[in-house]
Design a protein around this motif. Sequence first.
Motif, mmCIF file in Angstrom:
data_model
loop_
_atom_site.group_PDB
_atom_site.id
_atom_site.type_symbol
_atom_site.label_atom_id
_atom_site.label_comp_id
_atom_site.label_asym_id
_atom_site.label_seq_id
_atom_site.Cartn_x
_atom_site.Cartn_y
_atom_site.Cartn_z
ATOM 1 N N LEU A 291 -3.789 1.639 -5.834
ATOM 2 C CA LEU A 291 -2.417 1.131 -5.726
ATOM 3 C C LEU A 291 -1.907 1.244 -4.286
ATOM 4 O O LEU A 291 -1.263 0.325 -3.767
ATOM 5 C CB LEU A 291 -1.506 1.906 -6.678
ATOM 6 N N LEU A 292 -2.212 2.363 -3.631
ATOM 7 C CA LEU A 292 -1.811 2.553 -2.234
ATOM 8 C C LEU A 292 -2.494 1.514 -1.339
ATOM 9 O O LEU A 292 -1.859 0.923 -0.449
ATOM 10 C CB LEU A 292 -2.191 3.964 -1.793
ATOM 11 N N LEU A 293 -3.778 1.277 -1.575
ATOM 12 C CA LEU A 293 -4.526 0.275 -0.822
ATOM 13 C C LEU A 293 -3.922 -1.118 -0.998
ATOM 14 O O LEU A 293 -3.681 -1.852 -0.023
ATOM 15 C CB LEU A 293 -5.990 0.296 -1.279
ATOM 16 N N LEU A 294 -3.650 -1.486 -2.265
ATOM 17 C CA LEU A 294 -3.065 -2.802 -2.552
ATOM 18 C C LEU A 294 -1.675 -2.936 -1.953
ATOM 19 O O LEU A 294 -1.273 -4.026 -1.523
ATOM 20 C CB LEU A 294 -3.017 -3.034 -4.069
ATOM 21 N N CYS A 295 -0.950 -1.828 -1.910
ATOM 22 C CA CYS A 295 0.401 -1.839 -1.348
ATOM 23 C C CYS A 295 0.359 -2.194 0.147
ATOM 24 O O CYS A 295 1.163 -2.998 0.631
ATOM 25 C CB CYS A 295 1.037 -0.472 -1.559
ATOM 26 N N GLU A 296 -0.591 -1.600 0.881
ATOM 27 C CA GLU A 296 -0.713 -1.913 2.308
ATOM 28 C C GLU A 296 -1.112 -3.374 2.514
ATOM 29 O O GLU A 296 -0.611 -4.048 3.430
ATOM 30 C CB GLU A 296 -1.733 -0.979 2.969
ATOM 31 N N PHE A 300 0.914 -6.532 4.342
ATOM 32 C CA PHE A 300 0.254 -7.417 5.310
ATOM 33 C C PHE A 300 0.478 -8.886 4.956
ATOM 34 O O PHE A 300 0.790 -9.703 5.828
ATOM 35 C CB PHE A 300 -1.240 -7.091 5.354
ATOM 36 N N TRP A 301 0.314 -9.224 3.668
ATOM 37 C CA TRP A 301 0.388 -10.630 3.260
ATOM 38 C C TRP A 301 1.817 -11.114 2.965
ATOM 39 O O TRP A 301 2.171 -12.246 3.269
ATOM 40 C CB TRP A 301 -0.482 -10.860 2.014
ATOM 41 N N PHE A 302 2.621 -10.244 2.340
ATOM 42 C CA PHE A 302 3.902 -10.727 1.805
ATOM 43 C C PHE A 302 5.142 -10.034 2.380
ATOM 44 O O PHE A 302 6.257 -10.389 2.003
ATOM 45 C CB PHE A 302 3.924 -10.555 0.277
ATOM 46 N N LEU A 306 13.295 -9.104 3.090
ATOM 47 C CA LEU A 306 13.857 -7.819 2.676
ATOM 48 C C LEU A 306 13.487 -7.508 1.229
ATOM 49 O O LEU A 306 13.100 -6.378 0.903
ATOM 50 C CB LEU A 306 15.381 -7.831 2.845
ATOM 51 N N ARG A 307 13.573 -8.512 0.351
ATOM 52 C CA ARG A 307 13.248 -8.279 -1.060
ATOM 53 C C ARG A 307 11.800 -7.819 -1.226
ATOM 54 O O ARG A 307 11.508 -6.868 -1.963
ATOM 55 C CB ARG A 307 13.492 -9.565 -1.861
ATOM 56 N N ALA A 308 10.877 -8.492 -0.516
ATOM 57 C CA ALA A 308 9.462 -8.124 -0.613
ATOM 58 C C ALA A 308 9.224 -6.715 -0.077
ATOM 59 O O ALA A 308 8.457 -5.929 -0.652
ATOM 60 C CB ALA A 308 8.617 -9.136 0.158
ATOM 61 N N TYR A 375 -0.744 -2.051 8.959
ATOM 62 C CA TYR A 375 -1.015 -2.219 7.520
ATOM 63 C C TYR A 375 -2.522 -2.240 7.248
ATOM 64 O O TYR A 375 -2.998 -1.599 6.299
ATOM 65 C CB TYR A 375 -0.386 -3.511 7.008
ATOM 66 N N LEU A 376 -3.269 -2.980 8.065
ATOM 67 C CA LEU A 376 -4.719 -3.068 7.836
ATOM 68 C C LEU A 376 -5.405 -1.735 8.133
ATOM 69 O O LEU A 376 -6.358 -1.359 7.445
ATOM 70 C CB LEU A 376 -5.314 -4.176 8.707
ATOM 71 N N GLY A 377 -4.914 -1.020 9.143
ATOM 72 C CA GLY A 377 -5.464 0.310 9.438
ATOM 73 C C GLY A 377 -5.252 1.268 8.274
ATOM 74 O O GLY A 377 -6.154 2.021 7.896
ATOM 75 N N CYS A 378 -4.056 1.231 7.683
ATOM 76 C CA CYS A 378 -3.763 2.091 6.519
ATOM 77 C C CYS A 378 -4.608 1.682 5.315
ATOM 78 O O CYS A 378 -5.088 2.545 4.565
ATOM 79 C CB CYS A 378 -2.281 2.016 6.174
#
Length: 459
Positions: A291-296, A300-302, A306-308, A375-378
Amino acid sequence: MHDPHGERMDARETRAAGGLALVFAFRMLGMFMVLPVLSTYGLDLVGATPALIGLAIGAYGLTQAFLQIPLGVVSDRIGRLPVILVGLLVFALGSIVAAQADTIWGVIFGRVLQGAGAISAAVMALLSDLTREQHRTKAMAMIGMSIGLSFAVAMVIGPLLTGAFGLSGLFFSTAGMAVVGILVVLFIVPRPDRMLQHRESGVAKQALGRTLRHPDLLRLDVGIFALHGILMASFLALPLALVERGHLPKDEHWWVYLGALLLSFFAMVPFIIYGEKKRRMKHVLLGAIVLLLLCELYFFWFGNTLRALVLGVLVFFTAFNLLEASLPSLVSKVSPAGGKGTAMGVYSTSQFLGSAAGGIMGGWLYQHNGLSGVYLGCAALALLWFCFAVTMREPPYVTSLRVPLSAAALAVNGLAERLKAEPGVADAIVVAEEAALYIKMDTKQLDRMSLERLIQAAC
């Protein structure tokens, strides 16, 4: 009313646990309040670059990591109170240095000094000195709750204080909190009658080698390193993203963190209950890392509105809080009998090293590759963690206990081996110099009273 069986903490133990929880809370507030604001307000400092802002965010972790265990050993020799009081004074001094600095290097030096007040090991040792065996877990849980609460409060009042008084006002307030902590130690926390050598709350040299060679403990150390690295790097990027992409003024960030933290605490509870009741904590851990990976990757993508960003911060805190709550519990389960204090010392050192590395990594990546690079580093760090964690065994669901032994019990040959043969006992060790038995047992198969009967029968 007097409690003859010692089932409740007495007034002295309650004062000790409550007072030391307050000391931890005030000190951690001072550490965490900087996190959501330094990347936005710090750029106004003379000489500031994103890389140096990252160093300022993580700098306290360097001195914390290197001094925590040594200062715990010093507290065994000269006493807990001198180490705690001097540590709080050093933390206050670091806060004042950072408050008066108008350059980024002045803030970095102040943060290094803050970290040099590394009192965690001494506080936990003092708690052991002041509480009876049967209440120690409860008292330590109070401190754990105070740390979690201070993180949540810091995320909210950090932006509010900085918006009202600037970075200098924020650092002066952390100095004030350290002074309050000193007053709590002097006037609320009781004085111990003796210093207890206790392997569940302090580092034991004899257990260090065994701890450092334990594969699953090393996996958990890698985990807390990665988690706090991701936290520090993310909080260099997220406040900037809220300003640049969410167009949210920096003095209004508090409501994002408040809402996300409140909702995330409720969201993580079912997963903790499921993991403990069904004895599937490894699966919960792996799910939270993913979940943490997908969150980062989502940031990156979205992460362009502010809402995102608000939605992403909510999911991030759910995964972070779930992992932050699960990892210490797993260390306690996995560590050998009599090795919990040493395992937690190495774990805490790994945590602070992760904080330092994350701040430095996040600053460097932002300076060279912008928000996307952070984001990609995380995400890469989370993926690396997953690769380490997936090979971990399901932890034993056991409770660690320290049982004082009578002279007759100490004289029994092979007591630990006899107990290890009993159903529900995972590990046991007799430490003669402490006149104590350290044992890890499944309380569904064996309770403390039954254990004490077994010890009496062996005498």
